[in-house]
Design a protein around this motif. Structure first.
Motif, PDB file in Angstrom:
ATOM      1  N   ALA A 178      15.518  34.339  27.430  1.00 34.55           N
ATOM      2  CA  ALA A 178      15.000  33.667  26.235  1.00 34.55           C
ATOM      3  C   ALA A 178      15.976  32.644  25.672  1.00 34.55           C
ATOM      4  N   GLY A 181      16.893  32.292  21.945  1.00 37.98           N
ATOM      5  CA  GLY A 181      16.000  33.189  21.213  1.00 37.98           C
ATOM      6  C   GLY A 181      14.575  32.688  21.266  1.00 37.98           C
ATOM      7  N   LEU A 182      13.637  33.612  21.348  1.00 35.84           N
ATOM      8  CA  LEU A 182      12.228  33.230  21.483  1.00 35.84           C
ATOM      9  C   LEU A 182      11.746  32.444  20.276  1.00 35.84           C
ATOM     10  N   ASP A 183      12.231  32.779  19.087  1.00 33.14           N
ATOM     11  CA  ASP A 183      11.810  32.061  17.885  1.00 33.14           C
ATOM     12  C   ASP A 183      12.247  30.596  17.945  1.00 33.14           C
ATOM     13  N   VAL A 184      13.454  30.357  18.467  1.00 33.13           N
ATOM     14  CA  VAL A 184      13.948  28.978  18.602  1.00 33.13           C
ATOM     15  C   VAL A 184      13.133  28.215  19.641  1.00 33.13           C
ATOM     16  N   VAL A 186      10.011  28.735  20.537  1.00 30.31           N
ATOM     17  CA  VAL A 186       8.676  28.433  19.988  1.00 30.31           C
ATOM     18  C   VAL A 186       8.754  27.257  19.024  1.00 30.31           C
ATOM     19  N   LYS A 187       9.766  27.257  18.158  1.00 30.87           N
ATOM     20  CA  LYS A 187       9.945  26.158  17.195  1.00 30.87           C
ATOM     21  C   LYS A 187      10.155  24.829  17.923  1.00 30.87           C
ATOM     22  N   GLU A 188      11.027  24.832  18.922  1.00 34.38           N
ATOM     23  CA  GLU A 188      11.290  23.597  19.661  1.00 34.38           C
ATOM     24  C   GLU A 188      10.066  23.152  20.462  1.00 34.38           C
ATOM     25  N   SER A 189       9.262  24.091  20.899  1.00 39.30           N
ATOM     26  CA  SER A 189       8.040  23.745  21.639  1.00 39.30           C
ATOM     27  C   SER A 189       7.057  23.012  20.739  1.00 39.30           C
TER      28      SER A 189
END
Length: 374
Positions: A178, A181-184, A186-189
């Motif tokens: 990941a 981090g997965l949250d990062v 998703v945000k960058e996506s």
């Protein structure tokens, strides 16, 4: 046997244009941005961004199915009105022209830095802009057919590159899977879904498409293809160079081609890749020129758009030559201003148009119902 031409684009031509325009971003300045954002999980960003892009794309396809005789500019003027529609189209035009100029400047920087350091920047720029102008001058159908003609060769060469260097990659470089981090991720996506903005702009060619089904199939299959291609290529970048070492490589794709070794007769294959890469770049810039001239022609109801090509090509050249510090300035303008702000608006445009269209339809139906009752 030569098939008769009807002047329209089919599924394969539209698919090829999308595959070339979006796929070439693997070899320009885009990897520098995405690798910085996604680290060793950069390969996830194209996948998640592709899933996000499906939303505005489906809204766009819904509008085009409902208005089969209208392209993107027509839709914008019809739904948003004369003045707001003009403003939206002007923003779109400025974004395309600046994007084309800055992408060409990035390509010139790559060619100058890695292949022809002694050649003047202006000479390389004139070669690229001249080639794209010549192709665009042939017309949209010829450009689409040319894209379909060279697409198999471009993708076969890329596939062979991956096959020949497969023993040099290290899968463990992808871990932790990941990245930051997965949250990062998703945000960058969400931020960089704009790498697929051509899927929205392609609607400028909708009235030059044979059928609505051709356009829909090309868009959906094209999105699936480029998502897979980008994810695999970014994974190769990380597996080959590792993170954070890959951050220090300005142009990882070109560096990847330099590392290819097959046999002992030919010691360098980068010239082969350079030729195919330049052809793809010129085709991409030709399509951007066609995007821009189509918008101008549609906005001002100009029937023959070809006389507009030379002024817009010249404007592209002048803008591309402006940055005094090409690396920093091009990075800021293309990747911060365009990708993160202006293209976000373009990606959201189909959703805005769909909502306004449905709202106008609802109020029109309601007013008509009230009048009928009275």
């Amino acid at each position: 046997m030569i098939q008769p031409t009807d002047g329209k684009l089919g599924t394969r031509e539209l698919f090829a244009m999308l595959a070339l325009m979006v796929g070439i971003k693997l070899s320009d300045g885009t990897p520098m941005i995405l690798i910085e954002a996604g680290m060793n999980a950069t390969w996830m960003i194209p996948i998640l961004s592709g899933l996000i892009v499906i939303i505005p794309l489906l809204f766009l396809l819904s509008l085009l199915k409902e208005h089969k005789d209208k392209h993107l500019v027509d839709l914008t003027f019809t739904i948003m009105g004369k003045y707001i529609g003009f403003l939206f189209c002007l923003i779109m035009l400025a974004a395309i022209v600046f994007s084309n100029a800055l992408n060409e400047r990035t390509t010139v920087n790559i060619i100058s830095t890695m292949f022809f350091p002694k050649t003047p920047i202006i000479a390389i720029f004139l070669f690229l802009i001249g080639g794209s102008f010549a192709i665009a001058k042939l017309g949209l159908e010829a450009t689409g057919r040319t894209s379909w003609l060279i697409l198999p060769y471009i993708k076969v060469v890329l596939f062979l590159l991956f096959i020949f260097i497969i023993l040099d990659i290290r899968v463990e470089h992808l871990f932790p899977i990941a990245g930051p981090g997965l949250d990062v991720i998703v945000k960058e996506s969400f931020t960089y879904q704009t790498i697929y903005f051509e899927f929205i702009l392609l609607a400028l060619f909708f009235t030059s498409t044979r059928t609505e089904k051709n356009f829909r199939m090309a868009s959906l299959f094209g999105l699936a293809f480029v998502v897979m291609e980008m994810a695999v290529t970014y994974a190769y970048f990380v597996m080959m160079f590792d993170y954070p070492s890959v951050r220090e490589i300005a142009y990882p794709f070109q560096q990847l081609t330099r590392m290819l070794e097959v046999g002992t007769i030919i010691t360098s294959y980068e010239g082969l890749f350079l030729g195919f890469w330049i052809i793809t770049c010129v085709l991409r810039f030709a399509l951007y020129l066609l995007f821009s001239v189509k918008i101008v022609a549609y906005m001002f109801n100009i029937q023959d758009y070809k006389p507009l090509l030379l002024p817009l090509a010249t404007l592209t050249l002048l803008i591309g030559l402006l940055p005094e510090n090409p690396t920093d300035t091009t990075y800021f303008l293309r990747d911060i201003i365009l990708l993160q702000f202006i293209w976000q608006f373009i990606m959201g445009l189909p959703i805005i148009l769909w909502i306004v269209s449905k709202a106008k339809g609802y109020f029109h139906a309601k007013n008509h119902s009230n009048l009928t009752i009275k």
